[in-house]
Scaffold this motif. Structure first.
Motif, mmCIF file in Angstrom:
data_model
loop_
_atom_site.group_PDB
_atom_site.id
_atom_site.type_symbol
_atom_site.label_atom_id
_atom_site.label_comp_id
_atom_site.label_asym_id
_atom_site.label_seq_id
_atom_site.Cartn_x
_atom_site.Cartn_y
_atom_site.Cartn_z
ATOM 1 N N SER A 272 -17.215 59.525 20.476
ATOM 2 C CA SER A 272 -16.872 58.332 20.496
ATOM 3 C C SER A 272 -18.786 58.075 20.506
ATOM 4 O O SER A 272 -19.021 57.148 20.218
ATOM 5 C CB SER A 272 -16.090 57.929 21.436
ATOM 6 N N TYR A 273 -18.628 59.093 21.716
ATOM 7 C CA TYR A 273 -20.220 58.287 22.329
ATOM 8 C C TYR A 273 -22.075 58.680 21.185
ATOM 9 O O TYR A 273 -22.967 58.626 20.757
ATOM 10 C CB TYR A 273 -20.712 58.769 23.445
ATOM 11 N N GLN A 274 -21.328 59.582 20.039
ATOM 12 C CA GLN A 274 -22.135 60.160 19.152
ATOM 13 C C GLN A 274 -22.349 58.937 17.983
ATOM 14 O O GLN A 274 -23.111 58.279 17.809
ATOM 15 C CB GLN A 274 -20.918 61.055 18.582
ATOM 16 N N ARG A 275 -21.346 57.941 18.358
ATOM 17 C CA ARG A 275 -21.257 57.125 17.469
ATOM 18 C C ARG A 275 -22.499 56.012 18.281
ATOM 19 O O ARG A 275 -22.786 55.380 17.824
ATOM 20 C CB ARG A 275 -19.750 55.946 16.631
ATOM 21 N N LEU A 276 -21.676 55.495 19.516
ATOM 22 C CA LEU A 276 -22.743 54.593 20.331
ATOM 23 C C LEU A 276 -24.313 55.306 20.058
ATOM 24 O O LEU A 276 -24.707 53.941 20.732
ATOM 25 C CB LEU A 276 -21.635 54.255 21.928
ATOM 26 N N PRO A 283 -23.296 48.636 18.291
ATOM 27 C CA PRO A 283 -23.856 48.706 19.807
ATOM 28 C C PRO A 283 -23.359 48.795 20.788
ATOM 29 O O PRO A 283 -21.789 49.195 20.943
ATOM 30 C CB PRO A 283 -24.378 47.025 19.295
ATOM 31 N N ASN A 284 -23.558 49.906 21.488
ATOM 32 C CA ASN A 284 -23.295 50.210 22.598
ATOM 33 C C ASN A 284 -23.732 49.078 24.547
ATOM 34 O O ASN A 284 -24.493 49.157 24.773
ATOM 35 C CB ASN A 284 -23.220 51.142 23.436
ATOM 36 N N ASN A 285 -23.666 47.717 23.863
ATOM 37 C CA ASN A 285 -23.555 46.701 25.010
ATOM 38 C C ASN A 285 -22.330 45.337 25.595
ATOM 39 O O ASN A 285 -22.179 45.636 24.661
ATOM 40 C CB ASN A 285 -25.202 46.745 25.160
ATOM 41 N N ALA A 286 -23.016 45.233 26.481
ATOM 42 C CA ALA A 286 -22.191 43.622 26.652
ATOM 43 C C ALA A 286 -22.783 42.709 26.306
ATOM 44 O O ALA A 286 -22.032 41.777 26.439
ATOM 45 C CB ALA A 286 -21.412 43.845 28.011
ATOM 46 N N LEU A 355 -25.799 44.657 31.533
ATOM 47 C CA LEU A 355 -25.408 44.388 30.854
ATOM 48 C C LEU A 355 -25.409 45.793 28.895
ATOM 49 O O LEU A 355 -24.497 45.969 28.112
ATOM 50 C CB LEU A 355 -25.676 43.629 29.624
ATOM 51 N N SER A 356 -25.639 46.926 29.717
ATOM 52 C CA SER A 356 -25.361 48.198 29.731
ATOM 53 C C SER A 356 -24.459 48.586 29.614
ATOM 54 O O SER A 356 -23.585 48.247 30.366
ATOM 55 C CB SER A 356 -26.270 48.974 30.014
ATOM 56 N N LEU A 357 -23.525 49.508 28.875
ATOM 57 C CA LEU A 357 -22.819 50.211 29.213
ATOM 58 C C LEU A 357 -22.897 51.561 29.156
ATOM 59 O O LEU A 357 -23.621 52.771 28.782
ATOM 60 C CB LEU A 357 -21.691 50.315 27.440
ATOM 61 N N PRO A 358 -21.741 52.664 29.791
ATOM 62 C CA PRO A 358 -22.556 53.880 29.674
ATOM 63 C C PRO A 358 -22.171 54.740 28.326
ATOM 64 O O PRO A 358 -21.131 53.907 27.624
ATOM 65 C CB PRO A 358 -20.639 53.931 30.272
ATOM 66 N N CYS A 359 -23.042 55.748 28.896
ATOM 67 C CA CYS A 359 -23.278 56.453 27.174
ATOM 68 C C CYS A 359 -22.668 57.566 26.994
ATOM 69 O O CYS A 359 -22.943 58.479 25.817
ATOM 70 C CB CYS A 359 -24.807 56.439 27.187
ATOM 71 N N THR A 360 -21.638 58.550 27.839
ATOM 72 C CA THR A 360 -21.257 59.369 28.053
ATOM 73 C C THR A 360 -19.603 59.494 28.210
ATOM 74 O O THR A 360 -19.778 58.290 29.554
ATOM 75 C CB THR A 360 -21.710 60.586 28.611
ATOM 76 N N LEU A 361 -18.503 60.528 28.107
ATOM 77 C CA LEU A 361 -17.457 60.473 28.192
ATOM 78 C C LEU A 361 -17.468 60.422 29.975
ATOM 79 O O LEU A 361 -16.797 59.858 30.674
ATOM 80 C CB LEU A 361 -16.671 60.942 27.553
ATOM 81 N N HIS A 362 -17.755 61.384 30.183
ATOM 82 C CA HIS A 362 -18.161 61.549 31.684
ATOM 83 C C HIS A 362 -18.764 60.168 32.796
ATOM 84 O O HIS A 362 -17.842 60.035 33.572
ATOM 85 C CB HIS A 362 -19.349 62.509 32.105
ATOM 86 N N ALA A 363 -19.934 59.537 32.160
ATOM 87 C CA ALA A 363 -20.317 58.684 32.539
ATOM 88 C C ALA A 363 -19.097 57.169 32.582
ATOM 89 O O ALA A 363 -19.169 56.367 33.968
ATOM 90 C CB ALA A 363 -21.649 57.789 32.140
ATOM 91 N N ALA A 364 -18.472 56.940 31.162
ATOM 92 C CA ALA A 364 -17.218 56.449 31.421
ATOM 93 C C ALA A 364 -16.084 56.251 31.943
ATOM 94 O O ALA A 364 -15.784 55.431 33.148
ATOM 95 C CB ALA A 364 -16.804 55.961 29.934
#
Length: 413
Positions: A272-276, A283-286, A355-364
């Protein structure tokens, strides 16, 4: 189950732990689903029983609720979680309305997973080379496949709005008509199943990974959301003069507050994070904006009656029940708490840290672990079980060494 058994009302039961089975087939420790691993009852939804039109042998498909044997919905059921969110809206006299846009790739069979996916050979004897985005003739080489997809959708009562070729090589998108959230989640789930089954009949595979090809846009599952007043049927995002309402702002603010905490629910897999992380309009932001595709929350250009919020974070790999539930629950939180959003962005912009988001599954997953809001809205049992299952999947991924590591790092000192 046999047709006779189903028609007699025979109860189908399932071990509770199956709801936390990870994608490789394993399970987290039993404490996450009850040490006895007792049974749940699968209760068919009478509106979601379908004869499968692509099957030569008569078969039917029933979407079920996973209920405890005492009768209440299982806390581990993502469909049950969505129903609970919709019920919270109803208690306020409100009804959410959603629509999903699902993107997917059609590929030739891929028996060796170490090799990249390839577009299928079309009726013209060629593989698509990437020049067909939004073309009216782009799927002509796959016409037999798409003709059966359309026929099966009609047979299953799946209304489609638009169907198009997307930006990627052999990538397509369908927009389902807006409606009740549970219905749209069921339709999205059923459509993905239909795609894969019909593709196999035609010697093809359909892939709903978030990012199956490098250097190519990924596949999303954008969620369009509005809310109507049950008594009047009016869209509560617009007032009588057609202007934005306080409820509209509160809904956006709730999404902004929750999006980082809920990223692992919208983006559930390593891929999923390859796409983001390689956005291509993913976009990977809020941030939120009027008609800017770089924002995670986009307000599409529309008339006041159709004013809506588009959540652009979920990928095609997201669980539609859980993604819709998480998005609507976030918006409802904003309404109930009367939260105010940030200023909308336009044009090119830099994402503020908050407003930034986690960019790896581990961080999420780490963010989800710390989220009191997630546990408040979905319950500790669900969130902790989900994290446990996804942690197993992440560990499995880390147990493998990728071709990139062997190719690049082996020669390093």
């Amino acid at each position: 189950m046999t047709a006779e058994g189903f028609l007699e009302g025979r109860r189908l039961q399932l071990a509770r732990g199956v709801l936390l089975q990870c994608i490789m087939g394993g399970y987290p420790p039993a404490r996450f689903y009850g040490c006895d691993d007792g049974d749940l009852a699968l209760v068919p939804d009478p509106t979601q029983i379908h004869r499968l039109p692509w099957s030569k042998q008569p078969r039917a498909f029933a979407i079920c609720d996973a209920d405890e044997l005492t009768g209440e919905s299982s806390n581990l059921s993502s469909r049950g979680q969505l129903k609970a969110v919709v019920a919270r809206y109803k208690a306020l006299g409100l009804a959410p309305v959603v629509a999903t846009e699902l993107e997917f790739f059609v590929f030739a069979p891929n028996p060796d997973p170490t090799q990249p996916f390839l577009p299928p050979v079309g009726l013209d004897g060629r593989r698509e080379d990437g020049h067909s985005a939004f073309s009216v003739s782009s799927n002509s080489g796959l016409r037999p496949f798409f003709n059966e997809v359309y026929e099966c959708m009609a047979a299953l009562g799946l209304p489609r709005d638009t169907f198009m070729h997307e930006m990627g090589v052999s990538q397509f998108e369908i927009n389902l008509l807006h409606g009740d959230p549970l219905l749209l989640a069921d339709q999205t789930f059923l459509f993905k199943h239909l795609l894969k089954e019909v593709a196999l009949k035609h010697g093809l595979i359909v892939v709903c990974m978030a990012k199956p090809l490098a250097h190519t846009p990924g596949s999303s599952m954008h969620i369009h959301q509005s809310i109507v007043d049950i008594a009047s049927g009016q869209n509560v995002f617009s007032d009588d003069d057609g202007q934005e309402t306080a409820t509209f702002r509160h809904f956006i603010a709730g999404q902004q507050v929750a999006m980082a905490d809920f990223t692992a629910l919208f983006a559930p897999n390593v891929n999923s994070y390859q796409r983001l992380c390689h956005p291509f309009a993913s976009p990977n932001n809020a941030c939120w904006s009027h008609d800017n595709r770089a924002a995670g929350l986009r307000i599409p250009a529309s008339s006041p009656v159709a004013r809506r919020v588009e959540n652009r974070l979920p990928g095609a790999d997201a669980n539609p029940y859980l993604a819709i539930a998480a998005s609507l629950a976030a918006g409802l939180h904003g309404i109930e708490q009367k939260l105010e959003p940030s200023e909308p962005i336009q044009g090119e912009f830099e994402v503020p840290d908050n407003l930034s988001l986690p960019c790896t599954l581990h961080a999420a997953l780490e963010r989800l672990k710390r989220s009191h809001l997630a546990k408040e809205l979905f319950g500790e049992e669900f969130i902790e079980g989900y994290i446990a299952s996804k942690t197993l999947e992440l560990t499995s991924f880390y147990d493998e060494i990728t071709p990139w590591e062997r190719r690049i790092l082996a020669a390093q000192a």
